[in-house]
Design a protein around this motif. Sequence first.
Motif, PDB file in Angstrom:
ATOM      1  N   ASN A 204      11.048  -8.940  -9.927  1.00  0.00           N
ATOM      2  CA  ASN A 204      10.029  -8.076  -9.320  1.00  0.00           C
ATOM      3  C   ASN A 204      10.263  -6.621  -9.691  1.00  0.00           C
ATOM      4  OD1 ASN A 204      11.366  -6.485  -6.883  1.00  0.00           O
ATOM      5  ND2 ASN A 204      12.199  -8.563  -6.787  1.00  0.00           N
ATOM      6  N   LYS A 205       9.220  -5.836  -9.496  1.00  0.00           N
ATOM      7  CA  LYS A 205       9.274  -4.396  -9.755  1.00  0.00           C
ATOM      8  C   LYS A 205       8.808  -3.682  -8.489  1.00  0.00           C
ATOM      9  CE  LYS A 205       7.057  -0.833 -12.591  1.00  0.00           C
ATOM     10  NZ  LYS A 205       5.942  -0.552 -13.517  1.00  0.00           N
TER      11      LYS A 205
ATOM     12  N   THR B 247       7.199 -10.133 -11.232  1.00  0.00           N
ATOM     13  CA  THR B 247       7.208 -10.089 -12.699  1.00  0.00           C
ATOM     14  C   THR B 247       7.953 -11.307 -13.236  1.00  0.00           C
ATOM     15  OG1 THR B 247       9.319  -8.904 -12.798  1.00  0.00           O
ATOM     16  CG2 THR B 247       7.311  -7.553 -12.623  1.00  0.00           C
TER      17      THR B 247
ATOM     18  N   VAL C 138       3.681 -14.586 -11.398  1.00  0.00           N
ATOM     19  CA  VAL C 138       3.640 -13.262 -12.020  1.00  0.00           C
ATOM     20  C   VAL C 138       2.271 -12.636 -11.746  1.00  0.00           C
ATOM     21  CG1 VAL C 138       3.688 -12.015 -14.224  1.00  0.00           C
ATOM     22  CG2 VAL C 138       5.303 -13.887 -13.803  1.00  0.00           C
TER      23      VAL C 138
ATOM     24  N   ASP D  58      -3.272  -6.151 -15.543  1.00  0.00           N
ATOM     25  CA  ASP D  58      -2.572  -4.875 -15.816  1.00  0.00           C
ATOM     26  C   ASP D  58      -3.325  -3.670 -15.267  1.00  0.00           C
ATOM     27  OD1 ASP D  58      -0.661  -6.348 -17.061  1.00  0.00           O
ATOM     28  OD2 ASP D  58      -1.256  -5.841 -19.113  1.00  0.00           O
TER      29      ASP D  58
END
Length: 355
Positions: free
Chosen positions: A342-343, A338, A311, A132
Amino acid sequence: MMLRVEKLRELMKKEQVDGFLVTSPYNLRYLTNFTGTTGLAVITMSKAFFVTDFRYTEQAAAQAQGFEIVKNVGPIFDEVAKICNQEEVNALAFEETQVSFADYSILEDLLEETPLIPISGMIESLREVKDDQEVAIIEKACAIADQGFDHVLKFIKPGMTEIEVANQLDFFMRSLGATSVSFDTIVASGLRSAMPHGVASEKVIEQGDLITLDFGCYYQGYVSDMTRTFALGDPGAKLKEIYQIVLEAQLKVLDAAKPGMTGIQLDAVARDHISQAGYGEAFGHSTGHGIGLEIHEGPNVSFRADKAFVVGNVITDEPGIYLPGIGGVRIEDDLLITAEGNKVLTHSPKELIIL
């Protein structure tokens, strides 16, 4: 950082090596958080050592938390040999793409009793999955690039050279906190837009030019990488046509990218669309690549990349069409794989902008 060292030890166990010499500056930063230019690490199954000279011992002590800091006064590999003897290392892995033949020969002489095992891609495979904190830094690097593109649209005009545009963009990104550019900024205008890697030149930008801008920045050690193609005045029907085809291919990749899919499958999404439109021969590079501490790292999006995405992968989506003597188009975003798919991390507009 020590969690990353533990993951490395698991891989070392599988390879049956009980020592790992880390010399790649990118891998050192990943494992130790060290940002200096001189140093190396030796990881054993129970300890982690960071070796550097007097210029960096204080910095290493602050950054390489959990590592025992060793100051080398003589040659740095002498300390590696001392550590291996003291810790009774039976087999020392080294990064085969990083160690020169000269350094290998020195190590071989110093470590007569310890076999040297060439290893490739072990730490790099860990780097492919971002945590993250890494994702947040990459997102910030992407945000700076987005602001950079917006800035270019405000100042670019006929009569400027490509280098002038690149320099203004580079300095602007630095003003927002970037430490450097990800690579030499590509500004390819007019006929030069048919060159996939047309680094900014002395060419004067003219009215009617289509301009490919491929750029990114380093922020806190991580890169962004984006491409937008836009025009100064009407670029003509042919270039508008290929723009639309590239945009459709790029959006199809964004729709498709998800965990479990391989680089081969995702590459085919863009390639098939461009081929069906009759421009397969004009799309000569892969659809994308991983980014992170380096501008090119795994996983790849190409006809050879059989690894499935997971991921935490961050990849580029950058199809293109290049027509020598006419011009070219490439559109590129950075995306995070993700659990849901996806992002997209780069948010600049993608419809053809005609200034």
